[in-house]
Design an enzyme around this catalytic site. Structure first.
Site, PDB file in Angstrom:
ATOM      1  N   ARG A  34       0.809  -1.219   0.000  1.00  0.00           N
ATOM      2  CA  ARG A  34       0.000   0.000   0.000  1.00  0.00           C
ATOM      3  C   ARG A  34       0.846   1.274   0.000  1.00  0.00           C
ATOM      4  O   ARG A  34       0.457   2.288  -0.581  1.00  0.00           O
ATOM      5  CB  ARG A  34      -0.938  -0.047   1.219  1.00  0.00           C
ATOM      6  CG  ARG A  34      -1.932   1.096   1.296  1.00  0.00           C
ATOM      7  CD  ARG A  34      -2.905   0.846   2.433  1.00  0.00           C
ATOM      8  NE  ARG A  34      -3.614   2.037   2.810  1.00  0.00           N
ATOM      9  CZ  ARG A  34      -4.805   2.401   2.313  1.00  0.00           C
ATOM     10  NH1 ARG A  34      -5.403   1.633   1.440  1.00  0.00           N
ATOM     11  NH2 ARG A  34      -5.387   3.502   2.717  1.00  0.00           N
ATOM     12  N   ILE A  60      -7.390   7.692  -1.468  1.00  0.00           N
ATOM     13  CA  ILE A  60      -7.245   6.235  -1.467  1.00  0.00           C
ATOM     14  C   ILE A  60      -8.116   5.762  -0.294  1.00  0.00           C
ATOM     15  O   ILE A  60      -8.048   6.324   0.809  1.00  0.00           O
ATOM     16  CB  ILE A  60      -5.764   5.788  -1.332  1.00  0.00           C
ATOM     17  CG1 ILE A  60      -5.651   4.253  -1.151  1.00  0.00           C
ATOM     18  CG2 ILE A  60      -5.035   6.475  -0.208  1.00  0.00           C
ATOM     19  CD1 ILE A  60      -4.195   3.739  -1.242  1.00  0.00           C
ATOM     20  N   SER A  61      -8.963   4.769  -0.537  1.00  0.00           N
ATOM     21  CA  SER A  61      -9.935   4.357   0.477  1.00  0.00           C
ATOM     22  C   SER A  61      -9.263   3.765   1.723  1.00  0.00           C
ATOM     23  O   SER A  61      -8.140   3.263   1.653  1.00  0.00           O
ATOM     24  CB  SER A  61     -10.880   3.300  -0.102  1.00  0.00           C
ATOM     25  OG  SER A  61     -11.489   3.772  -1.276  1.00  0.00           O
ATOM     26  N   GLN A  62      -9.997   3.799   2.814  1.00  0.00           N
ATOM     27  CA  GLN A  62      -9.565   3.141   4.055  1.00  0.00           C
ATOM     28  C   GLN A  62      -9.326   1.650   3.748  1.00  0.00           C
ATOM     29  O   GLN A  62     -10.130   1.032   3.031  1.00  0.00           O
ATOM     30  CB  GLN A  62     -10.705   3.303   5.064  1.00  0.00           C
ATOM     31  CG  GLN A  62     -10.473   2.630   6.394  1.00  0.00           C
ATOM     32  CD  GLN A  62     -11.789   2.424   7.150  1.00  0.00           C
ATOM     33  OE1 GLN A  62     -12.852   2.295   6.550  1.00  0.00           O
ATOM     34  NE2 GLN A  62     -11.697   2.366   8.455  1.00  0.00           N
TER      35      GLN A  62
END
Ligand code: SAH
Length: 215
Positions: A34, A60-62
């Site tokens: 990530r 950027i999503s959780q």
């Protein structure tokens, strides 16, 4: 920074305890780095339990939300998946490990170029990304997908996307406005009728386009 250790902790503390069970999904989150998908200034927060800015007002999503959406797609490795909202490309990489091929559409060209470059560098061969309004569906009118994932808040399921979903297919998306959304799974049966399931509240950036929100 020991990113490998931070990544293991992300999965062990944020993803597994909240109920993600699919082993293949869990493995993908152990593997995809990530920290390569977040801007330099947020490197130290790469594995934190929250969304992060990726520029151009996008995020950027959780990690947990990305894992939940992935699990809801119920991928076996044989599926052709359409993703709307490539963003950082992190979710795209996860999907590419769990499906046969991933087609991804990103509205903002600069964001699309960054994600495409990184995913190429990382060696993903089963991803195709274009820059366009994803609410219109994949530009090839005859394209059909087993799964569709939208990672931006949509007022409704965009009609062109419903048309590109195969019978028995499934779409996962946040439905709602900029104040909040309901993560929703919609399944379409052989007769074309749609069954919806509400999963949980969530907050995404808006889906901007013809069948989304106005800019
Ligand atoms: N899954 C991504 C989330 C990105 S945020 C990640 O984890 O990195 C949502 C993305 O959807 C943004 O990059 C935004 O530009 C994009 N987007 C919004 N409306 C869109 C549309 N109509 N078509 C394609 N992409 C869109």
């Amino acid at each position: 920074m020991d990113f490998a250790q931070l990544r293991k902790r992300m999965v062990d503390e944020q993803i597994i305890p909240r109920g993600i069970k699919d082993r293949k999904v869990i493995e993908a989150f152990y593997k995809v780095e990530r920290h390569l998908f977040v801007p330099q200034e947020f490197l130290s927060a790469s594995y934190a339990d929250c969304p992060l800015s990726i520029g151009c007002g996008q995020t950027i999503s959780q990690p947990y939300m990305a894992a939940l959406m992935t699990e809801l797609l119920e991928l076996t490795g044989k599926e052709t998946v359409l993703e709307i909202g490539t963003g950082s490309g992190y979710q795209t990489a996860i999907l590419a490990r769990l499906a046969k091929e991933v087609y991804s559409i990103e509205r903002i060209e600069q964001i699309k170029n960054n994600a495409e470059k990184l995913l190429n560098q990382l060696g993903y061969k089963n991803i195709k990304i274009i820059s366009a309004d994803g609410t219109l569906g994949w530009p090839d009118k005859d394209a059909r997908f087993d799964r569709i994932i939208i990672t931006a808040a949509s007022p409704e399921i965009p009609n062109p996307l419903l048309k590109q979903l195969k019978a028995g297919g499934k779409i996962v998306l946040p439905l709602g406005d900029s104040l909040g959304q309901m993560l929703t799974v919609a399944e379409i049966d052989a007769q074309g009728s749609i069954k919806r399931q509400n999963i949980c509240g969530c907050v995404f950036v808006p889906l901007v386009g013809k069948y989304g929100w106005d800019n």
